[in-house]
Write an enzyme that holds these catalytic residues in place. Structure first.
Site, PDB file in Angstrom:
ATOM      1  N   ARG A  82       0.801  -6.380  13.230  1.00 26.96           N
ATOM      2  CA  ARG A  82      -0.032  -5.112  13.867  1.00 26.96           C
ATOM      3  C   ARG A  82       0.207  -6.447  15.339  1.00 26.96           C
ATOM      4  O   ARG A  82       0.440  -5.374  16.153  1.00 26.96           O
ATOM      5  CB  ARG A  82      -1.166  -4.567  13.166  1.00 26.96           C
ATOM      6  N   SER A 142     -10.047  -5.423  10.224  1.00 29.57           N
ATOM      7  CA  SER A 142     -11.667  -4.840   9.350  1.00 29.57           C
ATOM      8  C   SER A 142     -12.782  -6.062   8.883  1.00 29.57           C
ATOM      9  O   SER A 142     -11.471  -7.022   8.106  1.00 29.57           O
ATOM     10  CB  SER A 142     -11.795  -3.952   8.617  1.00 29.57           C
ATOM     11  N   GLU A 163      -6.867  -0.188  15.340  1.00 31.72           N
ATOM     12  CA  GLU A 163      -7.408  -1.178  14.389  1.00 31.72           C
ATOM     13  C   GLU A 163      -6.456  -2.065  14.128  1.00 31.72           C
ATOM     14  O   GLU A 163      -5.296  -2.406  13.436  1.00 31.72           O
ATOM     15  CB  GLU A 163      -7.646  -0.219  13.698  1.00 31.72           C
ATOM     16  N   ARG A 211       0.910  -1.257  -0.048  1.00 26.81           N
ATOM     17  CA  ARG A 211      -0.178  -0.168  -0.280  1.00 26.81           C
ATOM     18  C   ARG A 211       1.079   1.330  -0.089  1.00 26.81           C
ATOM     19  O   ARG A 211       1.673   1.285   1.202  1.00 26.81           O
ATOM     20  CB  ARG A 211      -1.291  -0.150   1.008  1.00 26.81           C
ATOM     21  N   ARG A 247       1.908   1.194  10.368  1.00 32.52           N
ATOM     22  CA  ARG A 247       1.321   1.494   8.979  1.00 32.52           C
ATOM     23  C   ARG A 247       2.159   1.485   8.094  1.00 32.52           C
ATOM     24  O   ARG A 247       3.279   2.364   7.849  1.00 32.52           O
ATOM     25  CB  ARG A 247       0.975   2.844   9.105  1.00 32.52           C
TER      26      ARG A 247
END
Length: 430
Positions: A391, A353, A350, A263, A278
């Site tokens: 994460r 999801s 987070e 990403r 991130r």
């Protein structure tokens, strides 16, 4: 993608629901394009029927020995008219498709109002936040002190937002991936897949990454075609069934894969630049389900439980929240986030999801099944992170750190690691 007829039929209701996620739908533009498209199709059908009659008349007159020059000219003009209107139809269809591809999914009315994570609704908290008799370190300090994480050398190789794991850290990454895959395949019934990491523009469009999010993707050119590095295994897994009709008896389809994810993080510069939160490249175990539309709600709850099971196996404190309508992803109708506790930040962040897309992705990718009447119908698709490795590794380090700088790892990882503790110097200890 939406069916234009459905949005037009919904009228103000479609406008209202899309406005909840910050999208302003101009129904008049949509209606105009759909009307022009329908009129062009109608005109072409009429002209083709007239052209067929003219061709028959030419043949009949020729057999009778009559003069066919004028008739042939009429037939030629009819074909020219058909070609002109077909060109117009192609242009209108392209405009309509471009518009429909830009319209996000309709948010579920159960989603709370709001446009950021501040408006998410907490569903539940699980596990006790660890209490420390010392000031807990963050995962970057823990990883660099023990030597199992190396951000400086990763930056030397590739620039910021990359990481190198070594020794017990690399082993921990591998153990987490294997644990999650074993949970999903052995306990939850998913079928593991190994998929390409480079996919086509059509594949990215099928799950909603394109055309809207091209700036967030890494693109490469191979010969005469563009290929994109996958941002998540959701993309290839869901599109495995693109342009197919899945027998109803084979539903639900449950798939999982462990892949690198890429990403660009466009628009996020300055946010979470420290550590593993991130990154431009990270590894993630993804879970995807393709189901009967009527089963989407119950399947979403099942998937949420499957992602939660990973956190429970690691003894991590976390909470479940439902995202607000304006904070829900482009393709999703409803999304639950799992947020894991980070002691160094004194907050939940987070980590997963889990989303239901309804028929939105299925329409874009043309994935169908057959109803009881035997006619093709769209399926529903769902996906979730189960879980991202970086994460999760960061959360394990922070929640299971010890005062002496070591990390006491969860018992569930020992069969995969062969050791229980990472010592303060980074060496594995039983």
């Amino acid at each position: 993608m939406h069916d234009a007829r459905v949005l037009i039929e919904m009228g103000p209701e479609a406008v209202r629901r899309l406005a909840r996620r910050g999208y302003s739908l101009d129904l008049s533009v949509l209606q105009n394009l759909q009307s022009r498209r329908n009129q062009s199709i109608h005109s072409i059908d009429e002209l083709r029927a007239e052209s067929k009659r003219a061709a028959s008349e030419v043949q009949a007159t020729a057999r009778a020995g009559g003069d066919i020059a004028a008739l042939k000219e009429t037939a030629r003009k009819l074909k020219e008219q058909i070609n002109d209107i077909e060109d117009e139809l192609d242009g209108v269809q392209e405009e309509l498709t471009t518009l429909l591809l830009s319209i996000p999914n309709l948010p579920d009315d159960r989603t709370p109002e709001g446009d950021s994570d501040e408006f998410a609704t907490e569903v539940r908290r699980v596990g006790a936040q660890p209490a420390f008799s010392f000031t807990p370190k963050d995962h970057v300090d823990l990883g660099e002190t023990t030597g199992i994480l190396d951000f400086a050398r990763a930056t030397k190789l590739s620039g910021p937002r990359f990481a190198v794991t070594r020794g017990a850290g690399a082993a921990l990454e591998r153990a987490l991936s294997t644990l999650f895959l074993d949970l999903h395949t052995r306990r939850h019934g998913y079928v593991e897949h190994s998929v390409p990491y480079l996919v086509s523009r059509k594949t990215m469009t099928g799950t909603g990454q394109l055309p809207k999010f091209e700036a967030d993707l890494f693109k490469t050119s191979v010969a005469d075609r563009d290929l994109f590095l996958i941002p998540t295994a959701e993309v290839p897994l869901t599109n495995l069934y693109a342009d197919e009709i899945i027998p109803a008896a084979e539903l639900p389809v449950a798939m999982t894969a462990n892949t690198p994810c890429f990403r660009s993080e466009a628009g996020s510069y300055g946010r979470d630049t420290r550590g593993l939160i991130r990154q431009h490249q990270f590894t993630k175990v993804e879970i995807v389900r393709i189901v009967e539309p009527e089963q989407a709600d119950s399947e979403l709850e099942n998937m949420l439980g499957h992602a939660e099971a990973c956190l429970k196996e690691l003894g991590l404190a976390y909470r479940v929240v439902m995202l607000a309508a304006g904070d829900t992803g482009f393709s999703a109708q409803l999304t639950y986030d799992l947020e894991v506790w980070f002691p160094s930040q004194n907050t939940y962040r987070e980590i997963s999801s889990v989303s239901s897309f309804g028929s939105f992705q299925a329409r874009r990718a043309n994935i169908r099944t057959r109803g009881a009447d035997g006619k093709p119908k769209l399926v529903a698709t769902l996906n979730g992170s189960g879980l991202p490795i970086g994460r999760t590794l960061a959360a394990v380090l922070e929640q299971h750190q010890q005062e002496d700088g070591s990390i006491l790892l969860p018992q569930s990882l020992v069969p995969y690691l062969g050791f229980r503790r990472i010592a303060a110097d980074g060496s594995p200890e039983e």
